[in-house]
Design a protein around this motif. Structure first.
Motif, PDB file in Angstrom:
ATOM      1  N   ALA A   1       0.510  -1.342   0.345  1.00 29.62           N
ATOM      2  CA  ALA A   1      -0.389  -0.088   0.144  1.00 29.62           C
ATOM      3  C   ALA A   1       1.048   1.083   0.218  1.00 29.62           C
ATOM      4  N   VAL A   2       0.712   2.396  -0.850  1.00 29.93           N
ATOM      5  CA  VAL A   2       0.711   3.021  -0.763  1.00 29.93           C
ATOM      6  C   VAL A   2       0.061   4.782  -0.167  1.00 29.93           C
ATOM      7  N   VAL A   3       0.450   5.325   1.178  1.00 29.36           N
ATOM      8  CA  VAL A   3      -0.419   6.001   2.294  1.00 29.36           C
ATOM      9  C   VAL A   3      -0.015   7.293   1.642  1.00 29.36           C
ATOM     10  N   GLU A   4      -0.712   8.339   2.350  1.00 28.09           N
ATOM     11  CA  GLU A   4      -0.946   9.826   2.603  1.00 28.09           C
ATOM     12  C   GLU A   4      -0.188   9.644   4.102  1.00 28.09           C
ATOM     13  N   GLN A   5       1.211  10.581   4.454  1.00 26.38           N
ATOM     14  CA  GLN A   5       1.130  10.858   5.556  1.00 26.38           C
ATOM     15  C   GLN A   5       0.798  11.367   6.739  1.00 26.38           C
ATOM     16  N   PRO A   6       0.111  10.349   7.336  1.00 24.73           N
ATOM     17  CA  PRO A   6      -0.998  10.772   8.664  1.00 24.73           C
ATOM     18  C   PRO A   6      -0.426  12.008   9.931  1.00 24.73           C
ATOM     19  N   TRP A   7      -0.019  13.449   9.207  1.00 25.50           N
ATOM     20  CA  TRP A   7       1.324  14.250  10.234  1.00 25.50           C
ATOM     21  C   TRP A   7      -0.004  14.836  10.858  1.00 25.50           C
ATOM     22  N   SER A   8      -1.049  14.681  11.046  1.00 23.52           N
ATOM     23  CA  SER A   8      -1.573  14.902  12.390  1.00 23.52           C
ATOM     24  C   SER A   8      -1.593  14.304  13.350  1.00 23.52           C
ATOM     25  N   SER A   9      -1.156  13.294  13.075  1.00 19.14           N
ATOM     26  CA  SER A   9      -1.713  12.161  13.894  1.00 19.14           C
ATOM     27  C   SER A   9      -0.250  11.438  15.142  1.00 19.14           C
ATOM     28  N   TYR A  10       0.711  12.305  13.949  1.00 16.60           N
ATOM     29  CA  TYR A  10       1.752  12.085  14.799  1.00 16.60           C
ATOM     30  C   TYR A  10       1.574  12.458  16.163  1.00 16.60           C
ATOM     31  N   THR A  11       2.057  11.718  17.781  1.00 21.83           N
ATOM     32  CA  THR A  11       2.242  12.115  18.867  1.00 21.83           C
ATOM     33  C   THR A  11       3.025  12.719  19.349  1.00 21.83           C
ATOM     34  N   PRO A  12       2.894  13.110  20.578  1.00 17.00           N
ATOM     35  CA  PRO A  12       4.006  14.549  21.147  1.00 17.00           C
ATOM     36  C   PRO A  12       5.301  13.318  21.065  1.00 17.00           C
ATOM     37  N   SER A  13       5.147  12.167  21.646  1.00 15.37           N
ATOM     38  CA  SER A  13       6.326  11.035  21.606  1.00 15.37           C
ATOM     39  C   SER A  13       6.903  10.581  20.634  1.00 15.37           C
ATOM     40  N   ASP A  14       5.673  10.221  18.971  1.00 16.09           N
ATOM     41  CA  ASP A  14       6.305   9.835  18.132  1.00 16.09           C
ATOM     42  C   ASP A  14       7.904  11.747  17.989  1.00 16.09           C
ATOM     43  N   HIS A  15       6.989  12.900  17.831  1.00 16.43           N
ATOM     44  CA  HIS A  15       8.688  13.839  17.855  1.00 16.43           C
ATOM     45  C   HIS A  15       9.258  13.986  18.863  1.00 16.43           C
TER      46      HIS A  15
ATOM     47  N   PRO B   1       9.494  15.764  10.561  1.00 18.86           N
ATOM     48  CA  PRO B   1       9.434  16.475   8.574  1.00 18.86           C
ATOM     49  C   PRO B   1       8.228  15.892   7.903  1.00 18.86           C
ATOM     50  N   LYS B   2       7.553  16.906   7.103  1.00 22.22           N
ATOM     51  CA  LYS B   2       6.414  16.511   5.760  1.00 22.22           C
ATOM     52  C   LYS B   2       7.208  16.498   4.842  1.00 22.22           C
ATOM     53  N   PHE B   3       6.478  14.874   4.134  1.00 25.43           N
ATOM     54  CA  PHE B   3       6.819  15.005   2.892  1.00 25.43           C
ATOM     55  C   PHE B   3       6.983  15.820   2.304  1.00 25.43           C
ATOM     56  N   ASP B   4       5.441  16.495   2.063  1.00 23.44           N
ATOM     57  CA  ASP B   4       5.544  17.383   0.992  1.00 23.44           C
ATOM     58  C   ASP B   4       6.519  18.555   1.260  1.00 23.44           C
ATOM     59  N   ASP B   5       6.824  19.051   1.962  1.00 21.67           N
ATOM     60  CA  ASP B   5       8.405  19.830   2.027  1.00 21.67           C
ATOM     61  C   ASP B   5       9.055  19.272   1.702  1.00 21.67           C
ATOM     62  N   LEU B   6       9.438  18.249   1.891  1.00 20.56           N
ATOM     63  CA  LEU B   6      10.069  17.618   1.402  1.00 20.56           C
ATOM     64  C   LEU B   6      10.724  17.464   0.171  1.00 20.56           C
ATOM     65  N   ASN B   7       9.667  16.927  -0.519  1.00 20.62           N
ATOM     66  CA  ASN B   7       9.165  16.231  -1.715  1.00 20.62           C
ATOM     67  C   ASN B   7       9.238  18.078  -2.684  1.00 20.62           C
ATOM     68  N   ALA B   8       9.033  18.871  -2.267  1.00 18.00           N
ATOM     69  CA  ALA B   8       9.112  20.434  -2.991  1.00 18.00           C
ATOM     70  C   ALA B   8      10.120  20.554  -3.535  1.00 18.00           C
TER      71      ALA B   8
END
Length: 301
Positions: free
Chosen positions: A29-43, A80-87
């Motif tokens: 599967a290819v998925v959208e990065q669920p950036w808003s779902s990252y927890t404070p622990s993830d960051h 990082p957001k994938f969209d920002d890096l992709n730009a």
């Protein structure tokens, strides 16, 4: 694109622990990065790993890796957001990152590389996994792999490797073994010779604190000059630090090695025995012959 339908919420596909150890589980599967779902622990995990590796890699990672990481705008304050890096990536080398749920089947992985798509696992390791994870996660993929995709020559090498992988998949399993060893000893665990000494470019090393130090400063491993067929015959380790690291002169050397048709090479190597991970051959260009301290006697892949 050879993928399954994108699920509404991406899954976290990890290796399964069995009585025989960890067993890989594959997904396409290819998925959208669920950036808003990252927890404070993830960051926080990202921040801890990023800051630690940034400190370790000064004077150890290749200049190109460190320069490109800065140019991409990666920082420790958040994942990082994938969209920002992709730009940045698309503008520089035409590559783009795609989100995946976990480990990909070989052919799917090759097809993505051949089309300048680099798969990045969307999820990051847990706090208790800071020092070791048996599979690629977001930190390994983003921090370790992506900066060198900004280098035009290395970016071309990765695309060529993907095309070669699709072809090797059609030839058979022995060809795939040879090609996998090439990826392992270059993209994942490669060293490069700079004017100021040996430096790291392999993603499996730059994302690991322990191996970043071990590969350059320990007397235990061999450090040997790059040789395509030598590498394709050499087994490797997945459970410990590497017994042997191969050293390239430049990224151009990698690209030139990938230009020939590998089909006759696979045919020739099918008649040859493989080398143990710690072997040193008379024909090798040896930067360091390892002492072998701490090596296990079995387990080469």
């Amino acid at each position: 694109m050879n993928t399954t339908a994108t699920p509404a919420s991406p899954n976290r596909i990890e290796h399964q622990l069995t009585d025989k150890g960890y067993v890989p589980v594959y997904t396409t599967a290819v998925v959208e990065q669920p950036w808003s779902s990252y927890t404070p622990s993830d960051h926080e995990v990202w921040a801890t790993l990023f800051a630690r590796q940034q400190q370790v890699l000064v004077g150890r990672a290749s200049d190109e890796f460190l320069r490109n990481q800065r140019a991409m705008g990666m920082t420790p304050d958040r994942i990082p957001k994938f969209d920002d890096l992709n730009a940045v990536l698309r503008k520089t080398t035409g590559w783009e990152l795609i989100g995946v749920e976990g480990l990909l089947p070989e052919l799917t992985f090759f097809e993505h590389l051949a089309n300048r798509r680099f798969p990045v696992t969307w999820w990051i390791r847990k706090p208790e996994q800071l020092d070791y994870l048996s599979e690629p996660d977001l930190f390994h993929d983003l921090f370790g792999h992506v900066p060198l995709l900004m280098n035009p020559v290395f970016a071309d090498y990765m695309e060529a490797y993907g095309r070669g992988g699709v072809k090797a998949h059609g030839i058979g399993p022995e060809a795939l073994v040879n090609l996998t060893r090439l990826y392992w000893y270059t993209v994942e665990f490669g060293l490069i010779k700079q004017d100021d000494g040996l430096r790291i470019y392999g993603s499996g090393i730059v994302s690991s604190k322990g191996e970043s130090i071990h590969c350059l400063e320990s007397a235990a491993p061999n450090r040997i000059g790059f040789d395509l067929e030598r590498i394709m015959r050499t087994r490797y380790r997945i459970d410990t630090y590497q017994k042997t690291y191969f050293v390239i002169d430049s990224y151009e050397q990698l690209m030139e090695a990938t230009r020939p048709d590998f089909t006759p090479i696979y045919e020739r190597l099918s008649k040859e025995d493989s080398y143990a991970a710690g072997d040193v051959q008379d024909s090798d260009v040896v930067f360091n012959k390892g002492t072998g301290e701490g090596w296990l006697n079995d387990g080469d892949v």
